[in-house]
Design an enzyme around this catalytic site. Sequence first.
Site, mmCIF file in Angstrom:
data_model
loop_
_atom_site.group_PDB
_atom_site.id
_atom_site.type_symbol
_atom_site.label_atom_id
_atom_site.label_comp_id
_atom_site.label_asym_id
_atom_site.label_seq_id
_atom_site.Cartn_x
_atom_site.Cartn_y
_atom_site.Cartn_z
ATOM 1 N N ARG A 185 0.758 -0.857 0.333
ATOM 2 C CA ARG A 185 -0.445 0.069 -0.078
ATOM 3 C C ARG A 185 0.868 1.287 -0.519
ATOM 4 O O ARG A 185 0.694 2.162 -0.921
ATOM 5 C CB ARG A 185 -0.874 0.285 0.661
ATOM 6 C CG ARG A 185 -1.533 1.214 1.381
ATOM 7 C CD ARG A 185 -2.863 1.166 2.238
ATOM 8 N NE ARG A 185 -4.211 -0.060 1.728
ATOM 9 C CZ ARG A 185 -5.239 0.019 1.689
ATOM 10 N NH1 ARG A 185 -5.690 1.142 2.429
ATOM 11 N NH2 ARG A 185 -6.312 -0.409 1.885
ATOM 12 N N HIS A 263 -13.417 -3.904 9.522
ATOM 13 C CA HIS A 263 -14.260 -3.028 8.114
ATOM 14 C C HIS A 263 -13.910 -3.792 7.092
ATOM 15 O O HIS A 263 -14.472 -4.111 5.657
ATOM 16 C CB HIS A 263 -13.831 -1.840 7.387
ATOM 17 C CG HIS A 263 -14.526 -1.441 6.708
ATOM 18 N ND1 HIS A 263 -15.339 -1.371 6.769
ATOM 19 C CD2 HIS A 263 -13.275 -0.747 5.118
ATOM 20 C CE1 HIS A 263 -16.150 -0.244 6.252
ATOM 21 N NE2 HIS A 263 -14.687 -0.002 4.852
ATOM 22 N N TRP A 264 -13.112 -5.309 7.437
ATOM 23 C CA TRP A 264 -12.480 -6.423 6.192
ATOM 24 C C TRP A 264 -12.858 -7.322 6.756
ATOM 25 O O TRP A 264 -12.059 -8.209 7.074
ATOM 26 C CB TRP A 264 -10.884 -6.260 6.069
ATOM 27 C CG TRP A 264 -10.217 -4.964 4.707
ATOM 28 C CD1 TRP A 264 -10.984 -3.690 4.222
ATOM 29 C CD2 TRP A 264 -9.226 -5.298 3.942
ATOM 30 N NE1 TRP A 264 -10.429 -3.675 3.688
ATOM 31 C CE2 TRP A 264 -8.749 -3.784 3.521
ATOM 32 C CE3 TRP A 264 -8.446 -6.165 4.555
ATOM 33 C CZ2 TRP A 264 -8.186 -3.723 3.221
ATOM 34 C CZ3 TRP A 264 -6.797 -6.401 3.047
ATOM 35 C CH2 TRP A 264 -6.893 -4.584 2.829
#
Length: 286
Positions: A185, A263-264
Amino acid sequence: MTIWNDLTGLDHHLGYVDAGGIRTRTLRAGEGDEAVVFLHGTSGHLEAFVRNIPAHAAAGYACHAIDMIGHGYTTGPDYPYRIPRYVDHVLAYLDACGIDRAHFVGESLGGWVAGRLAADYPDRVSRLTLVAPGGTVANPQVMERIKTSTRKAVESDDIAFTRKRLELLMFDPAANISDELVEIRHAIYHQPEFVKALPNLLCLQEMENRVEDLLSPEQMGRITAPTLIVWGAQNPFGDVPEAHNLHRSIPGSRLEIFPECGHWPQHEHADHFNALHLGFLNGAQA
């Protein structure tokens, strides 16, 4: 474990497709008559699904994970990335790959895009899975958190800010964020093209854009595809009542809330998600 360990033994192709003039990075694996398209979240990339693609490919699905407009290593045209633009790009990708109809797995922003696509183009969507989807509310605190954390990670060379951006997504960061994922990332965030496109990428965190593009009750009511909603009980970008409202708005939908999950869900609880989702694709009640 690394991403390459996750993909060990999987015959896959990482490359690019011209989707309506946009050079689109894609990870493709598996063979079969039914395609599953995986769409990531805001400032994310296709690596969000490396723990899911092998199981789906092994089950006989043709898997496609893509970097959406201006994300990952996909071209970022110089215009605000609003929901209709994302939808058009995904449709162009389907057309470029000769896919008439697909199952969709959309996480966060990807769920917002997939939901809008399912509402407006029902003939292109077989089954719909919304993983902690955005796009049903405009919460200024959440929007500011996304903007601030992403900008810090992009504008600073300090890789610690990239790690903090990823840590926001997880209930258990230590178990789910590898150094490799942070490095991937960080490299994406520091491409000159990505830095230049950042205001376009974050445009949905501005109230005037977001409100106009929100999934309305009318749009959600038009979704006819069997729909599975997966939510983390500790989702930092949306409380559980938001998931229940979404469930009520989409006719016949099914809601699954994962405990000890952020959130994943597809990443933190990959085995559970894969088994649940493959059952859903195989016809388990929506």
